[in-house]
Design a protein around this motif. Sequence first.
Motif, short mmCIF file in Angstrom:
data_model
loop_
_atom_site.label_atom_id
_atom_site.label_comp_id
_atom_site.label_asym_id
_atom_site.label_seq_id
_atom_site.Cartn_x
_atom_site.Cartn_y
_atom_site.Cartn_z
N ARG A 131 -5.19 2.36 -7.58
CA ARG A 131 -4.71 2.17 -6.40
C ARG A 131 -4.17 0.79 -6.32
O ARG A 131 -3.29 0.32 -5.52
CB ARG A 131 -5.64 2.39 -5.18
CG ARG A 131 -6.25 3.71 -4.96
CD ARG A 131 -7.40 4.07 -3.98
NE ARG A 131 -7.02 3.63 -2.73
CZ ARG A 131 -7.81 3.26 -1.85
NH1 ARG A 131 -9.09 3.73 -2.19
NH2 ARG A 131 -7.67 2.93 -0.74
N GLN A 132 -4.64 -0.31 -7.08
CA GLN A 132 -4.02 -1.57 -7.06
C GLN A 132 -2.70 -1.48 -7.94
O GLN A 132 -1.85 -2.21 -7.35
CB GLN A 132 -4.96 -2.56 -8.02
CG GLN A 132 -6.17 -3.05 -7.33
CD GLN A 132 -7.09 -3.97 -8.21
OE1 GLN A 132 -7.31 -3.63 -9.50
NE2 GLN A 132 -7.32 -5.01 -7.68
N GLY A 133 -2.52 -0.59 -8.85
CA GLY A 133 -1.36 -0.41 -9.22
C GLY A 133 -0.20 0.23 -8.24
O GLY A 133 0.83 0.04 -8.41
N ASP A 134 -0.81 1.23 -7.49
CA ASP A 134 -0.05 1.73 -6.50
C ASP A 134 0.65 0.58 -5.44
O ASP A 134 1.83 0.66 -5.13
CB ASP A 134 -0.69 2.65 -5.49
CG ASP A 134 -1.11 4.09 -6.43
OD1 ASP A 134 -0.41 4.15 -7.52
OD2 ASP A 134 -2.06 4.65 -5.88
N ALA A 135 -0.52 -0.16 -5.20
CA ALA A 135 0.03 -1.19 -4.36
C ALA A 135 1.06 -2.13 -4.86
O ALA A 135 1.99 -2.87 -4.25
CB ALA A 135 -0.97 -2.17 -3.90
N ALA A 136 0.93 -2.64 -6.25
CA ALA A 136 1.85 -3.46 -6.95
C ALA A 136 3.19 -2.85 -7.15
O ALA A 136 4.34 -3.37 -6.99
CB ALA A 136 1.28 -3.77 -8.23
N GLY A 140 7.28 -3.64 -5.60
CA GLY A 140 8.32 -3.90 -6.37
C GLY A 140 7.97 -4.50 -7.65
O GLY A 140 8.80 -4.91 -8.43
N ASP A 141 6.59 -4.56 -7.95
CA ASP A 141 6.52 -5.39 -9.28
C ASP A 141 5.95 -4.36 -10.36
O ASP A 141 4.74 -3.92 -10.31
CB ASP A 141 5.10 -6.24 -9.09
CG ASP A 141 4.71 -7.23 -10.10
OD1 ASP A 141 5.41 -7.00 -11.54
OD2 ASP A 141 4.05 -8.14 -9.97
N ALA A 142 6.81 -3.74 -11.00
CA ALA A 142 6.72 -2.38 -11.96
C ALA A 142 6.01 -3.16 -13.11
O ALA A 142 5.04 -2.24 -13.65
CB ALA A 142 8.13 -2.11 -12.45
N ALA A 143 6.14 -4.12 -13.51
CA ALA A 143 5.23 -4.78 -14.65
C ALA A 143 3.93 -4.66 -14.35
O ALA A 143 3.17 -4.30 -15.16
CB ALA A 143 5.98 -6.13 -15.08
N GLN A 144 3.61 -5.48 -13.27
CA GLN A 144 2.04 -5.39 -12.96
C GLN A 144 1.67 -4.06 -12.65
O GLN A 144 0.24 -3.85 -12.86
CB GLN A 144 2.15 -6.28 -11.46
CG GLN A 144 0.57 -6.38 -10.95
CD GLN A 144 -0.21 -7.17 -12.08
OE1 GLN A 144 0.12 -7.89 -12.81
NE2 GLN A 144 -1.63 -7.24 -11.70
N ALA A 145 2.45 -3.34 -11.87
CA ALA A 145 1.91 -1.86 -11.90
C ALA A 145 1.59 -1.05 -13.04
O ALA A 145 0.43 -0.42 -13.29
CB ALA A 145 3.00 -0.99 -11.06
#
Length: 258
Positions: A131-136, A140-145
């Motif tokens: 879910r942290q990845g979903d938030a990233a 719009g932060d695809a790399a962090q996601a």
Amino acid sequence: MISPTHADAAAALLAVNRRRRSIRRWIAIATLPLTLAALLLVVKLLSMYAFAHTSISSFVSGAYAESESAARGQDVLNWFEPVRAPYNIGTALGGADELDAARSELEGAVPLAQGLEVCPVLINLSLVVERQGDAAQADGDAAQAAELYGEALEITVETPEECRSDEAQQQSPQPDRDMSDTLDENQQRQQQKQQQSQQPPEQPQQPEQGEGEQSETPQDKLDDIEDRLNQGAQEREDQLGEGQGDDGDGGGGTDKPW
């Protein structure tokens, strides 16, 4: 030989009674710590069950703040089953979308788990990181996601194989949710999300504006953005509701407190 008088007999009886009272007093003093310890043990056990019940019932009803508060009550003098307090706290924080704090609590619960207790902890930790990845991704932060999806996937893949056993299922805080199926679904979903986040975004083709066609006004754009935001919010609510359902099929929904 002088026979004892009644006064002497009475004095001897009083002396014996005084010695008995003294012995009983010292016995009571000596056993007082044990009595207090036993009383504290009973109170602690009763409070553990009370706090756990409140945490579970509050979580199920969506009262995540109350669930967290009750779980923190379990953390006081946490001698028995120490994994359950941070697990319940992290699960409640995850339900409230406080993902960073939830992850911290669940990561702290992992080394406290004994044997198969680690299974639900790792499953919920993986879901919170996902879910942290979903938030990233939403920011719009695809790399962090992609990085967070990879971390979630790694946790899922490295979950012990014993967590798929019948014994682990019986010890689960949500025994009606098949743990083996949950791990398989999480792995597949997290792989897909990671792959999608690593793909370059498609550039929308701009249609040629023909004669007589009116260009989109700024107000039209704002209305379109608002519609998409409302649709995304509704989808997240639907997903959360499915994750808390009895069938446990909703992707990303954490297990309830323990």
